[in-house]
Design an enzyme around this catalytic site. Structure first.
Site, PDB file in Angstrom:
ATOM      1  N   HIS B 271      38.893  43.879  52.425  1.00 20.69           N
ATOM      2  CA  HIS B 271      38.615  42.526  51.737  1.00 20.69           C
ATOM      3  C   HIS B 271      39.950  41.889  51.674  1.00 20.69           C
ATOM      4  O   HIS B 271      39.865  40.812  52.163  1.00 20.69           O
ATOM      5  CB  HIS B 271      37.902  42.696  50.354  1.00 20.69           C
ATOM      6  CG  HIS B 271      37.772  41.627  49.516  1.00 20.69           C
ATOM      7  ND1 HIS B 271      36.611  40.997  49.467  1.00 20.69           N
ATOM      8  CD2 HIS B 271      38.519  40.836  48.842  1.00 20.69           C
ATOM      9  CE1 HIS B 271      36.535  39.924  48.783  1.00 20.69           C
ATOM     10  NE2 HIS B 271      37.734  39.667  48.334  1.00 20.69           N
ATOM     11  N   GLU B 272      41.156  42.405  50.979  1.00 21.84           N
ATOM     12  CA  GLU B 272      42.312  41.646  50.908  1.00 21.84           C
ATOM     13  C   GLU B 272      42.895  41.604  52.101  1.00 21.84           C
ATOM     14  O   GLU B 272      43.684  40.427  52.415  1.00 21.84           O
ATOM     15  CB  GLU B 272      43.155  42.583  50.090  1.00 21.84           C
ATOM     16  CG  GLU B 272      42.799  42.811  48.554  1.00 21.84           C
ATOM     17  CD  GLU B 272      42.071  41.562  47.705  1.00 21.84           C
ATOM     18  OE1 GLU B 272      42.398  40.520  48.250  1.00 21.84           O
ATOM     19  OE2 GLU B 272      41.269  41.613  47.068  1.00 21.84           O
ATOM     20  N   HIS B 275      41.662  38.174  53.672  1.00 22.33           N
ATOM     21  CA  HIS B 275      42.371  37.049  52.753  1.00 22.33           C
ATOM     22  C   HIS B 275      43.814  37.040  53.651  1.00 22.33           C
ATOM     23  O   HIS B 275      44.192  35.607  53.795  1.00 22.33           O
ATOM     24  CB  HIS B 275      42.688  37.349  51.310  1.00 22.33           C
ATOM     25  CG  HIS B 275      41.467  36.939  50.608  1.00 22.33           C
ATOM     26  ND1 HIS B 275      40.685  36.022  50.582  1.00 22.33           N
ATOM     27  CD2 HIS B 275      40.777  38.014  49.893  1.00 22.33           C
ATOM     28  CE1 HIS B 275      39.584  36.030  49.688  1.00 22.33           C
ATOM     29  NE2 HIS B 275      39.821  37.118  49.031  1.00 22.33           N
ATOM     30  N   GLU B 301      36.921  33.302  50.911  1.00 19.00           N
ATOM     31  CA  GLU B 301      35.910  34.479  50.555  1.00 19.00           C
ATOM     32  C   GLU B 301      35.292  34.734  51.764  1.00 19.00           C
ATOM     33  O   GLU B 301      34.842  36.276  51.932  1.00 19.00           O
ATOM     34  CB  GLU B 301      35.090  34.259  49.355  1.00 19.00           C
ATOM     35  CG  GLU B 301      34.355  35.302  48.694  1.00 19.00           C
ATOM     36  CD  GLU B 301      35.104  36.432  48.034  1.00 19.00           C
ATOM     37  OE1 GLU B 301      36.235  36.010  47.758  1.00 19.00           O
ATOM     38  OE2 GLU B 301      34.600  37.512  47.764  1.00 19.00           O
TER      39      GLU B 301
END
Lengths: 503, 503
Positions: B271-272, B275, B301
């Site tokens: 997830h990170e 980003h 997101e």
């Protein structure tokens, strides 16, 4: 609140904003050395320059000047009012000093200096890599011109070097340093050659493998002795150990770990722990004023050397710590007695490299640099003379000739960073530490028993009470008189070495 | 250089200084969450406030306004010149937007909002600890007054919530979100209850002990798939994983490690990492302009969910990654087939907690919050109605009743931090990710074979080419049309879930 106190508070508020911004700059620097990815360097340079510019602007602003002039005459230093505490009067003395220093260098000089220093570190690095002083000489010439100009801009009474020394060690001059160093030189040269004749201590057990994780665990124990806590500090790894402090409650210590040389790590930790403790003990209610800042580089260094050498290389300390170290590294230290361990960590090292020097020869490395720097400033030595002058001083002081310029006059980064007049603070740090320690030992005649029992709080308390809590209220010579009743002298240091190595 | 380009460069220079300062603020935040000692918090708050103030000052200064007005009419948004590239025109549109947003809130409002939010997080924490909504309600009342006032100050065409949404997702309105969410709701509710009927997947092997060091080593491998490199990034541990970026070349990722739940760490890293990749791919030559900033929270997101769910919970990804994971954790995963592993990491989770939700029910948690937030803003729901309204929505959307307020309407920190209108970006992120992915799969019909073979560069390249390199040149709906040929829609997301869970 009196009108004077309101004025003082206004000045403190302005100053605190600059100090807070400056602490952000210190975080940028800490992060750069610890966690920043390599490609972050260009934006980091911009961030750092921007913050430094904002700090400078605040410290030299018309508003700050006005607030300062409400309380003190900038020209004469005379206070306009008597309605101030002794500490506040000292703060004003130091604020005035800082303001004059910050405003005496014109933007033109600052810009030229920034340009040459930013390029010089790389040039120096390349020159050192090729052991070719001639590659670095042109940069040093330009730096020297700027240092000379700086000395004229800042002003001095007797020697241009005084103006530069004063930035790192307020009040220090060639006239005060020379007798200290002259007092040190003959006894150190003599002790050094005496030690060189002795049979070398057995050190091989210190070159076994000491795994990193275990070193760090033991290092944290050592750091606890110097007063470090996780609530107020962080420990990280870097190529070159250092300590920086954003605030008394936020200090950052770094060390480095070599698995084949654990003492490098342990002594670095004690050293940086000493710097940490000083900053952590500064009076935080004065944050933003000189009363919450360290006296000088030399007094700072006295605190790091206190823990690194006077404690960290002492017999009583290892009475306490060696059994613990043996628990962590049982196989590496099996059958190593305290006598053998103590002899190994205090074994004299004949080396042309300053940062590898033992505590007997360390100051000789500094005296060499002091003589060269004085000579360069006054013009009695030319840049092109440096390699030869370096080696001849090295020979007479240390009985050594460096194999090449990389091991000789190119070994230090300081000049390329723009530091001229910094080296003497290292030697002063050793002298101050020994002189402070003499007073401490008088106040606590049983200190060695207590340290051997693992007690350190009484030592930290003494340092806090005698030194740390004053911030810059007293300049170093005045602080020394207050703590020890005497002016700074080489004698306590020489007496300490004599007792340790001949006693 | 043309006169227009000189004006543009002047504006960019001013803006870049603010962005550089802002990046220092991001470092302060990153350090606070990663390495700052606890007692550093008070000075950190002062450092952060000071930097944020300096950023705000620069972004709203007369100089910046003047530079902006040289190129664009602030009132109408009309450009004064045609001598600008398409990207530059977009940058001016966004600069104008930011300037108007930053200047429309009067200092009085900003101060009152800062005061209430700084106290509300603690109040919320205590209320959640005691599961007592009434404790938090008075703060929420005051926040709601300020959100309503903010909506009036910023202005809106149809619904006060629009003004707040727009800050996180430029262009989003109640009128655009409602049909998306209405399209999602029935199919998701139906799929959720269908999945609840199925026999639960075996997950016990994921609760064995996965040692931290090994998790981190494998986590770094995963991070490499998302384009992370040590040259341009750092990985650290925090309580709540996040990603922040000081510059495209300096991104900071954090994760958390639970030894009994390795997938939490691995999916957080993916997830990170998503980003991170977005920020790392922004065009650095435009650093300081909106062209080097992410489009919106929802597009950001979409990038994190892309890697976390569409890749990180996909069959082909674990075709590649499971054999590697088994090498790192042979005993924990012995005899676990890809089928069993895939079923375990995609097992539906019936939970009242948003952050623990599976990818089918996640958007339902958001729809609940969207309805409540709209109702609060328009006044159809009172603060005191929240606990009951929350539970009744929860029942109809998720078929659950939270055990208490801590598990229900007090679970999220967002309101107490001052965020109203933020939640919808999470749902939009899922929709956008699926819609982008549909276009990607069309361009690379063999994507699953390539991912199964451990190829990721072609995927990163597609994201860079299609999305990242534009920064804020296109708003999200426009970007979506450009990339996929369609307006944002719930259908690709529903089709993806349908194929995955019913296919």
């Amino acid at each position: 609140m009196s009108a004077t106190q309101a004025k003082y508070d206004r000045l403190l508020r302005l100053s605190r904003e600059a100090t807070t911004l400056d602490s952000v700059g210190r975080l940028l620097h800490w992060d750069q050395e610890t966690h920043m990815p390599p490609e972050g360097a260009p934006i980091r340079a911009q961030q750092t320059e921007l913050i430094a510019g904002l700090v400078h602007k605040r410290r030299t602003s018309a508003a700050f000047r006005g607030a300062l002039e409400e309380l003190v005459d900038l020209e004469s230093g005379k206070l306009h009012t008597a309605d101030l505490s002794r500490a506040q009067r000292a703060a004003l003395r130091e604020w005035r000093r800082d303001f004059l220093l910050a405003t005496r260098l014109p933007a033109r000089w600052v810009k030229a200096f920034a340009a040459i220093t930013s390029e010089s570190v790389e040039v120096w690095r390349a020159a050192r890599e090729h052991s070719d002083f001639a590659k670095f000489a042109p940069n040093l010439e330009r730096l020297l011109d700027l240092w000379r100009e700086k000395a004229e801009l800042l002003g001095y009474a007797r020697h241009p070097y005084d103006a530069l020394l004063d930035e790192y060690e307020p009040g220090a001059t060639v006239a005060t340093l020379r007798p200290l160093f002259q007092g040190l030189r003959p006894p150190l040269v003599s002790l050094r050659s005496e030690l060189a004749e002795r049979p070398p201590a057995k050190r091989d057990f210190l070159n076994k493998r000491y795994p990193k994780e275990k070193q760090m665990a033991f290092g944290r124990e050592l750091l606890t002795c110097t007063g470090f806590t996780d609530e107020r500090g962080a420990l990280d790894l870097t190529t070159h150990p250092f300590c920086t402090s954003l605030h008394p409650r936020d200090g950052r210590v770094t060390t480095r770990v070599s698995e084949r040389d654990p003492m490098e790590n342990f002594l670095a930790i004690m050293h940086e722990g000493g710097h940490y403790l000083y900053e952590a003990n500064l009076p935080e209610n004065h944050f933003g004023s000189p009363l919450c800042e360290a006296v000088s580089m030399a007094v700072h260094e006295s605190q790091s050397r206190w823990w690194e050498t006077l404690v960290g290389q002492s017999w009583p300390f290892w009475q306490y710590a060696l059994p613990r170290l043996k628990q962590v590294f049982p196989s590496q230290l099996k059958e190593i007695s305290l006598e053998a361990f103590y002899a190994a960590i205090n074994a004299p090292r004949q080396t042309p490299i300053r940062i590898q020097a033992d505590e007997v020869s360390y100051c000789l490395h500094i005296i060499l640099r002091f003589e060269l720097e004085c000579g360069l400033l006054e013009g009695s030595i030319q840049v092109s003379d440096i390699p030869e002058a370096w080696n001849s001083h090295m020979k007479s002081l240390l009985g050594l000739t460096p194999a090449n310029a990389a091991q000789g006059c190119l070994q230090d980064v300081h000049w390329s960073c723009g530091h001229m007049g910094y080296f003497p603070t290292y030697a002063l740090g050793n002298l101050y530490a020994a002189q402070f320690f003499e007073a401490f030992a008088k106040a606590h005649p049983n200190w060695s028993e207590r340290v051997a029992a693992g007690e350190f709080e009484f030592m930290r308390d003494w340092l806090h009470q005698q030194i740390h809590r004053y911030g810059r209220q007293y300049r170093s010579a005045e602080l020394m008189r207050k703590v020890t009743g005497k002016v700074p002298s080489p004698n306590p240091y020489l007496a300490y070495l004599d007792a340790k190595y001949r006693g």
